[in-house]
Motif scaffolding. Structure first.
Motif, PDB file in Angstrom:
ATOM      1  N   PHE A   9       3.867  51.289  65.858  1.00 20.80           N
ATOM      2  CA  PHE A   9       3.560  51.959  64.588  1.00 20.80           C
ATOM      3  C   PHE A   9       2.496  51.219  63.781  1.00 20.80           C
ATOM      4  O   PHE A   9       1.898  51.787  62.873  1.00 20.80           O
ATOM      5  N   ASP A  26      -3.471  51.582  64.836  1.00 24.84           N
ATOM      6  CA  ASP A  26      -4.088  52.859  64.477  1.00 24.84           C
ATOM      7  C   ASP A  26      -5.457  53.009  65.140  1.00 24.84           C
ATOM      8  O   ASP A  26      -6.417  53.451  64.507  1.00 24.84           O
ATOM      9  N   ASP A  70       8.457  51.084  71.988  1.00 26.35           N
ATOM     10  CA  ASP A  70       8.135  50.897  70.571  1.00 26.35           C
ATOM     11  C   ASP A  70       7.190  49.729  70.334  1.00 26.35           C
ATOM     12  O   ASP A  70       6.855  49.411  69.199  1.00 26.35           O
TER      13      ASP A  70
END
Length: 99
Positions: free
Chosen positions: A62, A65, A87
């Motif tokens: 997460f 980007d 993850d």
């Protein structure tokens, strides 16, 4: 594993000066990472294509980007490959010789 290495993910944005000339501005984001070893097979395979991977960092998915470079301990690296593992993901990097 502890995420105790600090890296700065670098993206770039274009701004314009008063005369309309584009100026590339870096945007840095602080992220905690695990520094990992670049394997011998990775070095060999990359060497076949003229690349020299020198660092591998693991971060949480997460936090990434699509940045194309990162900074670690005053050295800038180009992101050569992104290896997603659930993850987490691993960024394989080579030293940016332009800086």
């Amino acid at each position: 594993m502890r995420y105790n290495d600090v890296i700065y993910l670098i993206s770039k944005t274009i701004e314009y000066d008063d005369y309309g000339n584009p100026i590339e501005k870096p945007i840095k984001r602080k992220v905690y990472a695990n520094r990992m070893r670049v394997t011998t097979s990775e070095r060999y395979e990359a060497g076949q294509q003229g690349l020299k991977p020198s660092k591998r960092f693991e971060i949480y998915s997460f936090e990434y980007d699509g940045e194309t470079s990162l900074k670690h301990k005053d050295t800038t690296y180009n992101v050569m490959d992104v290896d997603e593992r659930g993850d987490k993901l691993q960024l394989v990097c080579d030293k940016d010789v332009g800086t």
